[in-house]
Design an enzyme around this catalytic site. Structure first.
Site, PDB file in Angstrom:
ATOM      1  N   HIS A   1       0.877  -1.078  -0.086  1.00 32.98           N
ATOM      2  CA  HIS A   1      -0.103   0.059   0.064  1.00 32.98           C
ATOM      3  C   HIS A   1       0.831   1.227   0.011  1.00 32.98           C
ATOM      4  CE1 HIS A   1      -3.357   2.436   1.447  1.00 32.98           C
ATOM      5  NE2 HIS A   1      -2.577   3.361   1.851  1.00 32.98           N
ATOM      6  N   GLU A   2       1.775   1.148   1.019  1.00 30.33           N
ATOM      7  CA  GLU A   2       2.654   2.445   0.911  1.00 30.33           C
ATOM      8  C   GLU A   2       3.614   2.543  -0.360  1.00 30.33           C
ATOM      9  OE1 GLU A   2       2.230   4.598   3.207  1.00 30.33           O
ATOM     10  OE2 GLU A   2       0.972   3.509   4.376  1.00 30.33           O
TER      11      GLU A   2
ATOM     12  N   GLU B   1      -6.167   7.078  -0.983  1.00 26.68           N
ATOM     13  CA  GLU B   1      -6.227   5.557   0.021  1.00 26.68           C
ATOM     14  C   GLU B   1      -6.907   4.577  -0.677  1.00 26.68           C
ATOM     15  OE1 GLU B   1      -4.269   5.474   2.485  1.00 26.68           O
ATOM     16  OE2 GLU B   1      -3.546   7.538   2.410  1.00 26.68           O
TER      17      GLU B   1
ATOM     18  N   HIS C   1       1.730   4.351  -3.083  1.00 28.33           N
ATOM     19  CA  HIS C   1       1.757   5.845  -3.105  1.00 28.33           C
ATOM     20  C   HIS C   1       2.728   6.414  -3.650  1.00 28.33           C
ATOM     21  CE1 HIS C   1      -1.653   6.464  -0.566  1.00 28.33           C
ATOM     22  NE2 HIS C   1      -1.252   5.648   0.501  1.00 28.33           N
TER      23      HIS C   1
END
Length: 303
Positions: free
Chosen positions: A140-141, A214, A144
Site C-alpha cells: 500500500h505504501e 487511499e 503511494h
C-alpha cells in the site's frame, strides 16, 4: 521506469485538478498578500523558501516529527526482505527503510519521487502484524510512491501550512504587538481573513484527494500482491488497535494523518473532513477485488 503497480487514471486526473486549483489559489493568495502587505519581495521570498523546504526536506521533517530513523538490513532483516521482494515484484527502486519507535501501529511513505522516497513503519505495527499483513501494508505504501501521490500531497499541503502560519503570526502580532493605528489593524484583519479562507479551501481539496488516493493504494496493493484478504486483515487489526491507543499519545501523529496507512485520530469526524475513507468502504472494495481474483480467503481474515 514505470512500476508494475496498476495505473489509476482517475487518481492522476484528481491529482492534476487538485494541483491546478491549488495553484490558482496559491497565485491569488500571494497576490493578495502583496497588495495587503505592500512588500512583494518579502512575500515571494518567504513563500518560495517554504515551498522549496517542504518539497526537498519533507521526508526528513516527517521522520523527525514521528521519531523515525533509517534502519539497515542487519537491524531489521525481515522488514528489508519484504520491501526488497515487493520492489522487485513492482519493478521500482527500493526506498529508504525506516522504523519509528512508537506503539501506535501505523506506516507512512514520503519523498519527492520514487528515487528519493522513504517508507517508515512503527514498532507497534511490526509487533502486531503477521508477515502477509505486513506485506499488504508495505505494498500500500509503495503504491503511494509509485503513483507519485506522496509528492502531490506534500506540495498540496504547503498552501495550507503557509496560510495557517500567517494566521497565527498575524494573530499573535495583533495580540502582543501593542497599539496600532486603524489602517494597520485593518490590514491585519484582512490578512487573517484571506489566510483563513485559503486554509479552509486547501484543507477540503487535500482531504478529498487523500480519501481517493487511499482507496487507489489499497486497490493497487491488493492487485500487486494478489492477497486482498491480507490487506483487509491488516486494516481491521490496525484500526481496532489504534482505537485503544490513548488519545494523548496520538496527538503528535494527528498532523500527519494524510500520510498514514490509517488515521491516528478522527474516525468519528464528518467524512468531509476525514483524510481517509471509512474502514467499511476500504473493506468493501477489497472484498470486491478478492471476488474478482477468486481468492479463497475471506476479507478481514488472514489469507
Amino acid at each position: 521506469m514505470h512500476s508494475r503497480f496498476r495505473n489509476d487514471r482517475r487518481l492522476t486526473a484528481r491529482m492534476t485538478v487538485t494541483l491546478f486549483l491549488l495553484g490558482l489559489l496559491y497565485v491569488a493568495f500571494v497576490a493578495a498578500l502583496i497588495v495587503l502587505l505592500k512588500s512583494w519581495v518579502l512575500v515571494v521570498l518567504v513563500a518560495a523558501g517554504l515551498l522549496g523546504a517542504q518539497y526537498w526536506f519533507s521526508d526528513r521533517i516527517a521522520l523527525y516529527a514521528m521519531r523515525g530513523r533509517v534502519v539497515e538490513r542487519e537491524e531489521y532483516p525481515e522488514l528489508h526482505a519484504v520491501v526488497d521482494r515487493l520492489c522487485a515484484l513492482a519493478a521500482m527502486p527500493k526506498p529508504v527503510v525506516a522504523v519509528s519507535a512508537m506503539d501506535m501501529p501505523n506506516a507512512f511513505a514520503t519523498g519527492r519521487d520514487p528515487d528519493n522516497a522513504v517508507v517508515c513503519v512503527t514498532t507497534g505495527l511490526l509487533r502486531r502484524l503477521e508477515p502477509g499483513e505486513l506485506e499488504g501494508v508495505l505494498a500500500h505504501e509503495l503504491s503511494h510512491v509509485a503513483h507519485k501521490d506522496v509528492a502531490v500531497i506534500t506540495v498540496a499541503s504547503f498552501l495550507g501550512v503557509i496560510a495557517g502560519l500567517i494566521v497565527r503570526f498575524a494573530f499573535y502580532s495583533q495580540l502582543f504587538g501593542g497599539r496600532r493605528d486603524q489602517n494597520t489593524a485593518v490590514v491585519f484583519v484582512l490578512v487573517m481573513a484571506v489566510s483563513a479562507a485559503v486554509y479552509a479551501i486547501s484543507f477540503l481539496l487535500i482531504r478529498a484527494l487523500s480519501r481517493y488516493r487511499e482507496l487507489a493504494a489499497d486497490r493497487a496493493a491488493a492487485l500487486l500482491t494478489g492477497r486482498p484478504s491480507a490487506l483487509a486483515s491488516a486494516l481491521t487489526k490496525v484500526t481496532g488497535d489504534i482505537a485503544r491507543i490513548p488519545t494523548k499519545d496520538l496527538r503528535t501523529a494527528q498532523a500527519f494523518n494524510a500520510f498514514y496507512f490509517t488515521p491516528a485520530l478522527g474516525a468519528g469526524l464528518s467524512r468531509l473532513f476525514s483524510t481517509h475513507p471509512t474502514l467499511e468502504q476500504r473493506l468493501e472494495q477489497l472484498g470486491r477485488i478478492s471476488g474478482e481474483l477468486g481468492e479463497a480467503a475471506t476479507p478481514g481474515k488472514p489469507g
